[in-house]
Structures are given as structure tokens and as C-alpha cells.
Scaffold this motif. Sequence first.
Motif: not given
Lengths: 358, 256
Positions: A3, A290, A295-296, A353-355
Motif C-alpha cells: 500500500x 482504498x 481508508x484515510x 479493506x486496504x490490503x
Amino acid sequence: MGRLKSRAAFLAALAFLLIILLLSLVAAVMFGTTPLPVGQVYAVLYHELAHLLTGVPFPEGWGPGNAVHDVVWLIRLPRLVLAVTVGACLSLSGVAMQAIVQNPLADPYVLGISSGASFGATLAVLLGVGAAWGGNFVGVMAFLGALGTSFAVVFLANLGGRANAVKLLLAGSALSAVCGAFSNFLIYRADADRAVSQVARWTMGSLAAASWPVNAVLALVALAGTAFFLTQCRALDLMLLGNDTALTLGVDLHRRRTAYLAVAALMTGFAVWAAGIIGFVGLVVPHAVRMLFGTNHRRLVPLAVLTGGLFLLWADVLCRMVLPGNELPIGVLTSMLGAPVFLYLMARSKYGFGGGAS
Amino acid sequence: MTIETRGLTAAPGGKEILHGIDLAVHDGQLVGIIGPNGSGKSTLLKCIYRTLRPTGGAIMLDGQELERYSVRQSAQYLAVVAQHNAYAFDFTVEEIVLMGRAPHKRALERDSTRDRQNAAEALAAVGLAGFALRSFSTLSGGERQRVILARALAQQTPCLILDEPTNHLDIQHQLGMMDLVRASGKTVLAALHDLNIATTYCDWLYALQDGRLVGSGRPHDLLTPDFIRQVYHVEARVAEVDGQMVVVYRKGGTAG
């Protein structure tokens, strides 16, 4: 992990997307049902920009009325700009709705909000409901339809306990069916052919009606919505942790949730008014962003806006290329692409979410 | 900083669960709430951290009614470590901890270097120094619980509310968390399941049963075999090992 979490990566992505978006606008203007020479297309753009920016008069044969000029400046370019603004609006509405219902499956289409907007527009076009609001009353009705359904979905999903994914999706698809049925009933009863085809445009989505005045409205809505949600990033983040946690961190989300829903419905309503129902953009685009950037919301909001615009722009180009001599309704294409993504998300046991986890 | 409740009643879902609770947590004290499942421990804490509105009585924070504080103000005084911390969206550990700074931030204010430093210190304090960029969803239950404690520490409040904070932790981290809480010098109110943790760390205990306060006192005064039988319906002995009080349960000792 893979990410891109650093600030530098975010700023680079932002700059990259902006540049690609501008380049895409210039490149995609070459695609169309009638082939035009490259030189002429760019000559039109050059003369228009020169005229707009410095007031230089058009050279003989290059101004409005010239066939090439009109195709490029009054049909192709407005359509691309509309794709960008509509894509941005839908993508950002998706981000907001996912935060509002704390579920990555939320999107204006899945939650029935697009159908509500379409029903509002149908009422306006076929029955003249809301004509008192003046020239833009179809848009006003689409917006009211979107607003009404979004609140109805959240209200229904909260009956008998807190909303969860299943209740939201059920409420959304039920309301979507209701709105769709009433829209179809009205269309079936209507005898005006023109009105019927106009309504069909809403249910499958089309960017063909683009014009500069419509673009101006949509650009304003997209910019205002983006500016608004950029000021709300911290609250949007907290929203994903749930009401109780947000409360212990000093933010009461109750009123904000209503305000966000109204802004998201506004963006969806205007997008539907301009281009009909284009599903799944608000689901697929935020999800992709995302996965790469986390997610930020301080990053998610601007990146989702740009990616949404870019996505719809090229989706529309694709629609014009797939069927020779004809074009695929854009809502059909985005649903073909988006529904499998939706199913994939639903099938996953958790929405990590997000890897990382997956 | 003190926390007090006076005649507190609460009825989540319409049924009265708490019947007039009076308790007080004095400045710098670590006070435990004990009692069996369903005795109202969480309900009581929820009233204090404002996710549940009491139906009667009053909660005083630093001598002032809690109602008079804005949500933001009370979040500057009280940090909470609650039980359920599973999120549908994935944040990095650092992002979660930085959210602890939210009550100190104005609407458009960004996270400053100081905030990041706070977050890093809090993570180091809970023993997760290298975890800043890890994704929260990949952590174990115990690690998550420690991240939430780090968030509460980053919030830099004088008071801490803990709702069964050691639930998912192995014994090392149970003791580690309680040591940290003890050493923080904050005013702490904690709902605790484990009577040995309660006796080891708490200055004072309140015992709840069926939503009523049935006893309070210093751990070694309150926790007699009779009292444990009355509240928990189990047979237990209380002993002292190296000057430290321990509760030993008897096998098959549930007293109907």
C-alpha cells in the motif's frame, strides 16, 4: 502490503491523476462515431481556447457553425467533461454513503438512490410534477427522489435495531424495485414517444445530452461536494469506527450523518439528472482507491474524485467503441463491470479493506 | 479529576437495568467495578461515557454535571477502552491511534508532528512500537486491544474508563496493560471480570448485582468468601501469598 501510505506517494498520485485526467480529455476527444482528422480536432480546441481566454476572433471557417467545430466543441468535449463531473459526483457519493452506513457495499445504485432519482425525473418528465420549480424542475425532482429514497433506505434499515449490511441492501433493493416499478408503470401508461425515450435515457444512463450549461451545473456540484467532504475528513474517518467510538472521541455523528446523506443525495440527484442511472461507480472506484491508498479520507476523498472522473471518461469512450456504428448505454457497461466486483466484495467473509489481510 | 454518580438509573431498551447507583472515583484512584455477567457493569460505564442516556440520577465529572459538557469537552477528560473493536474498514494502526487526538482538534486542523509524536509514544508504551504502518485488521485480538489503549493514551485525558480491558489478552499483556494503567496516574474506572486482577491493581471496588450496588470497599475488606458466594454464587477461598491477596476458586463450587 503493497500500500502506498506515505504522504509523498499520495501527492504523487494526486499530481499523476490530475495530469492523466487533462491528457485524457485531450486524447479522448479523438474518439467518436465519425472519424475526424487529428489536426482539425486540435485546431478547433486551439481556436476555441484562444477565443475564450484572449478574446481573439475565430479565423474564417473555424468558428461556431463549422461542422468540425460543432462536433468537437459542442458534442465531444462537453460529453467528456460531463463524464468526468458525473464520475466524480458518483464516486464521492459512494465514499460518503459507505461512511454513513459503515459498510463498503454501499453505493448510490445499490442502495436504490439512483432509482429514486430516476423516479423523480420520470414524474417530472411524464406528468410535469414539480413544474412550479421552473426550468430546472426535472433536476429538482431527481434530487428530491434521491433524497427521499436515501432517507427512506436508512430509516427502513434502522427499523427494529441498528442497520447492518443485510438490512441496508434489502431495503435498498426493495425501494429500488418499488421506484423502478412505478417508473415503468408511468412509462407504460405514457403515450408520448419522445417522453418515453427520454425516460429510457434515465434508466440506462447516457452522457449524450451533455452541454456546457449542464456541465457548469455538474462541475459546481462536484466541486462543492468535494470541498464539503474535504472539510469533514476527520469525522468521516471516525464514522467508520461507529457512533459509540466516535462519541468517546468527541464527535457526535447523529446530525452529521443526516447532513452527509443530504450532500451525497444532492450529488447523486444531479448526476442522475444529467446522465441517468450509472451504477456501481460509487462502489468500484472507492474500493480500488482504498486498496491502494488506505481508508484515510484525507487521501480517499480527493483520489476517489479524480479516479471516478477518469474512470467514467474512459468507460464512455469504451461505450462508443464496443458496438461499431452504435453506442452502448454507459449504465449498462458500468453495471457489467461493477456487479461482479460487488459480488466479489459480498462473497468475502470480512470486509478487511486496504490490503494486508487478503 | 473525579467521577461520581448519584442515584444513577438506566433503562436500555426500556427495561430498567441500573437501579440507583452511587459511586465515586477520587483523583488518581484506580477503581474497579466487579459483578457477574448481566449485573450492569457495562451499562453503568456506557452512561458515564455517554453512549447511553441515563433515565435518572446524575453523573458528575470534576464536580460538574456531565450534561453540561459538550461531547468534545468530555472526550478531553475521559478516554474509553471498550470491548468491541472490529471495524469493517481497514485503517493502519497509526491512523487508529491518531484518532485519539480528535477531541483536541479544531474542524479543519490537520494532525501535527506533535500529534504523530503522541501517537508514537502511546504505541511504544503499549509495546507496539514497530506497528504504526501495520493494518489494524491483521492484528490479533490482544494487539487490537493494546492499540485501542494506545489511542486512549494518545487522547491525553485525566480519566480513563475501561470496560473489561484485559478480555482478549494473555496473562503477560493483562498485567502489562494494568501496570501501564496504574502507572499512568490517571483517574481510572474499570469493569473487571478477573477478581485477582481486581485485587492486585484496584484501590477500591464496587460490586454490582442485578443492577444494584451490593458492596464496596478496599479489595481485601470487600472480597470475603461469603461475599463472593453471595455475588457470584461460587465457593472460593481468599489467601495471602507474599503479602498479596489471591482468590482461589473451589472446583465444582457453584452454589446454586
